[in-house]
Design an enzyme around this catalytic site. Structure first.
Site, PDB file in Angstrom:
ATOM      1  N   GLU A 101       0.818  -1.210   0.000  1.00 47.80           N
ATOM      2  CA  GLU A 101       0.000   0.000   0.000  1.00 47.80           C
ATOM      3  C   GLU A 101       0.850   1.259   0.000  1.00 47.80           C
ATOM      4  OE1 GLU A 101      -0.334  -2.539   2.109  1.00 47.80           O
ATOM      5  OE2 GLU A 101      -2.142  -3.474   1.320  1.00 47.80           O
ATOM      6  N   HIS A 171     -11.827  -5.520   8.256  1.00 44.46           N
ATOM      7  CA  HIS A 171     -12.542  -5.309   6.993  1.00 44.46           C
ATOM      8  C   HIS A 171     -13.779  -4.458   7.245  1.00 44.46           C
ATOM      9  CE1 HIS A 171     -10.164  -8.975   6.262  1.00 44.46           C
ATOM     10  NE2 HIS A 171     -10.128  -8.594   5.006  1.00 44.46           N
TER      11      HIS A 171
END
Lengths: 367, 432
Positions: A101, A171
């Protein structure tokens, strides 16, 4: 073992799985479709995934410098927002990156610095934190530190965020508030397909780096009549979705639908009309619209999924009390996720659901 | 086909001991500044006068160490590990149990009984081979696809299934998504979802072990070839080497990070090539060969406890989908998968080996499968009946002591539930 695999592969598809997830979850909110028409002309029924896909399609078609990249983006991304775009625009414009990322964000900043339009996808907002340094120290400060010589305004970072019913700790998070503490960034959260397309196109074309957080539960929740042509929805302009005089209810993303339902409950059970505002963008946020509404209603309730402490509701509450002090009939009410990590099996007790918001509204009214 | 690959393997094995050859070799006739090597603080290396850039073809590929061939035959007799019958059978039984659990829990997710699942197909050899070579005291930092390691270590099917159901017997108290196991007692640090974060942590834990008097423990850290792209992986390699940590960094290179094939994940000679360049003892091993993995980890452990950090790259193939949220047919063909479920199937290889040794037969296979399947189904049915933990568990363990503010929030929720209980699924959760 081959048998198992073949059987599973044949019998199931991702689509089915996502719709199962949505089904399991449908209890936490009712979706209120947007019936507005941002522009005249042809519309198509699109869900939010398709509307985002459509905005990126328009960008790739009209801006030859634009590229779209991230983990698993080549086959469409894990939420399928990039579906078909690599086939259409080629592997040099829509591509997989290595699993990193900080690399994705840094690469995007670099592309934008060199004048290109970069749409970077972070697979889940929960995984954006390795990119925090790049976004907060680099993207946010690029123009400022160079005295305006350089900028990375061409960068838009997209990331799915928020509760999905079973996402647990990693999540489900809503990290918007972290990024609102970095002057130089813009932070945008859509509530559905029409808003998503217009806001995403605005972010992509904006002169500043934008973080576009997509509530993942909305990807396939409902479809709206989305204009086929290009249109922008201004960043920093809140939308009043419901007019009222009893209280101002403020939210963004999924939580807007929760508050719309609360407004319906309030009118049904309490006989009062609440004003419901979708902030649309968190940074910058539309102080004028919110404060004018609170001056009218005298009461304000803010709700978000992220934890209470240092959530963006704190910023709203502080501004509202400063700007509307003499108009307030009650302290600003915040209904949020608790100050705990987002828990898996306790999600129904963690979220600021309709009942918690309705209960807080009653207290606000009866203060 | 089997013969040909057997021959090429022999060739690899003979290469194994040879050092990697640089095509930019040093010409001794070139004036090297009085034949001295350079003494820069950052590099002690010879001078050359020929300018040449190195690239990925400057080195031979790191060979893949193998003990068994596809038929479960030992290729070189002296490479056969001396494992007793019990250990070998434990290894194999863990594989079969794992397969049965994966099969049933995968289906249970499809039926909406659990929210998520990830299978381990194709990687069983790496799990049991590595687990068997470790001491139970060695600390494990896993990623999420190493359930065979946990089974071999002694985690029970019941514990694993309770975690997936997040019921009140889940040691993680229902807070974490399925397949995020952990056990203090078994020295397995609870799995986290973000990738590669466990890697520098494993190195830090190893450093703490190193500072313990008479240390004989090491740390093993599992990670995928995708996770190795994260910055944390680089940090882990570098910290392990510079701080001489008793750690084994075990890469499961299964060819895919969700949909991204390893060909798009990295260039050069894989993860193993990073090891020597960063000062780590390094080996590449056939991850479908449980005995090769055993040998590699056993030797790695010897090095690690002497504070020589090791990188192992175990090559395998992720046979199943990434998870229940994935349909891998969107990015790979069934034919591609087929190869790895037949010739290169790690479970089959170990079974053939055991059969040749007379330790296993068709009969024992059938009864183990049935026994495992029945046990998993029964355990699942039990787990399903168990209630979720009390909702107040949501507020516990955020801090060692619950801060006043959180206590206040918990009481707020308590008042709320007293009023609006009927809107919440109270019946599924434990009462106080």
């Amino acid at each position: 073992m081959t048998g198992i695999l073949a059987q599973n592969t044949l019998s199931r598809s991702l689509l089915q799985n996502v719709s199962n997830i949505v089904k399991r979850l449908s209890s936490h909110f009712t979706y209120y479709p947007d019936e507005s028409k941002p522009i005249d002309g042809q519309t198509n029924k699109m869900n939010m995934m398709q509307a985002i896909n459509n905005a990126m399609d328009i960008t790739l078609k009209t801006d030859s410098s634009s590229v779209l990249f991230g983990e698993d983006v080549a086959f469409g991304g894990v939420f399928r927002c990039a579906l078909g775009l690599q086939e259409k625009y080629g592997k040099d414009r829509v591509f997989n990156t290595p699993l990193c990322e900080q690399g994705i964000a840094g690469f995007g900043i670099g592309m934008a610095t060199a004048g290109a339009t970069a749409i970077a996808e972070i697979q889940f907002a929960d995984y954006i934190f390795p990119a925090f340094d790049q976004l907060v120290n680099e993207a946010a400060k690029c123009r400022y530190r160079s005295g305006g010589q350089f900028d990375c305004g061409g960068l838009t970072v997209r990331a799915p965020c928020g509760a999905v019913g079973h996402g647990g700790l990693y999540h489900s998070q809503s990290p918007e508030a972290f990024f609102t503490h970095a002057p130089g960034l813009k932070v945008v959260v859509p509530r559905g397909p029409i808003a998503a397309k217009g806001l995403l196109l605005s972010c992509i074309r904006d002169r500043d780096p934008c973080i576009f957080l997509e509530p993942k539960i909305l990807y396939r929740s409902a479809a709206e009549e989305v204009p086929v042509d290009s249109y922008e929805i201004p960043i920093g302009k809140a939308h009043i979705l419901r007019e009222g005089d009893a209280a101002t209810l403020v939210a963004w993303g999924t939580q807007v639908h929760v508050l719309l339902q609360v407004a319906d409950m309030a009118s049904e059970k309490l006989g009062i009309n609440c004003e419901v505002i979708d902030l649309m963008s968190i940074l910058p946020w539309d102080e004028e619209t919110v404060c004018n509404s609170v001056k009218k209603t005298g009461r304000c309730l803010v709700a978000h999924e992220a934890p209470l402490t240092s959530g963006f509701g704190a910023e709203l509450a502080a501004t509202v009390q400063a700007e509307c002090f003499l108009h307030l009939e009650a302290p600003v009410s915040r209904v949020t996720g608790w100050d705990a990590p987002f828990p898996h099996v306790f999600e129904p007790f963690y979220l600021p659901d309709t009942m918690r918001c309705f209960s807080a509204l009653q207290q606000l009214i009866n203060y | 086909m089997a013969l040909r690959s057997g021959l090429s393997l022999l060739r690899y094995i003979s290469l194994r001991t040879s050092s990697r050859v640089l095509s930019t070799h040093i010409n001794p006739e070139i004036n090297q500044n009085g034949e001295k090597t350079a003494e820069f603080p950052g590099a002690k290396a010879p001078y050359v006068t020929e300018m040449k850039f190195l690239n990925e073809n400057s080195y031979e590929s790191i060979p893949i160490y193998r003990v068994l061939d596809n038929n479960g035959d030992v290729i070189l007799a002296n490479e056969e590990p001396t494992l007793d019958k019990e250990t070998l059978l434990n290894m194999y039984k863990s594989m079969v149990q794992l397969n049965q659990m994966d099969k049933i829990l995968y289906e249970s997710q499809r039926q909406g009984r659990i929210s998520f699942y990830m299978t381990n197909y194709g990687e069983e050899g790496m799990h049991v081979g590595s687990a068997a070579a470790l001491s139970p005291q060695d600390l494990i930092f896993a990623q999420y696809r190493e359930v065979g390691v946990l089974l071999y270590r002694g985690m029970t099917i019941t514990e694993l299934i309770n975690q997936c159901y997040g019921n009140h017997e889940d040691p993680g108290k229902g807070r974490h998504m399925p397949v995020h196991y952990g056990s203090k007692q078994l020295n397995v640090v609870t799995i986290s979802s973000p990738l590669a974060t466990q890697m520098p942590q494993a190195v830090g834990a190893a450093y703490a072990f190193k500072r313990t008097p008479d240390n004989d423990r090491c740390v093993i850290c599992y990670f995928g070839e995708g996770a190795a792209s994260e910055g944390d992986a680089f940090a882990a390699f570098n910290f392990a080497a510079t701080l001489d940590c008793p750690v084994i960094l075990f890469c499961r290179n299964n060819g895919y990070a969700i949909s991204t094939p390893s060909s798009e994940q990295y260039r050069g000679d894989g993860i193993a090539a990073r090891g020597p360049s960063m000062g780590l003892h390094t080996i590449r091993v056939d991850g479908t060969d449980a005995l090769a993995v055993y040998n590699a980890v056993a030797r790695a452990r010897e090095l690690a406890v002497k504070n020589k950090p090791v990188l192992i790259e175990a090559m395998s193939y992720r046979v199943g989908h990434h998870s229940t949220s994935d349909d891998s047919t969107a990015y790979r063909s069934l034919e591609e998968i087929q190869k790895w479920t037949s010739d290169e199937n790690p479970v089959q290889k170990l079974r053939l080996y055991l059969e040749r040794k007379g330790l296993w037969n068709e009969e024992s296979e059938k009864s183990l499968i049935k026994e495992s399947r029945d046990f998993v189904v029964r355990t699942m049915q039990d787990a399903e009946k168990k209630k979720k933990p009390h909702w107040k568990e949501m507020f516990e363990d955020v801090y060692y002591d619950m801060p006043l503010k959180l206590q206040k929030q918990m009481h707020e929720m308590e008042d709320h539930l007293r009023k609006y209980e009927e809107h919440y699924p109270m019946e599924n959760y434990e009462k106080e």
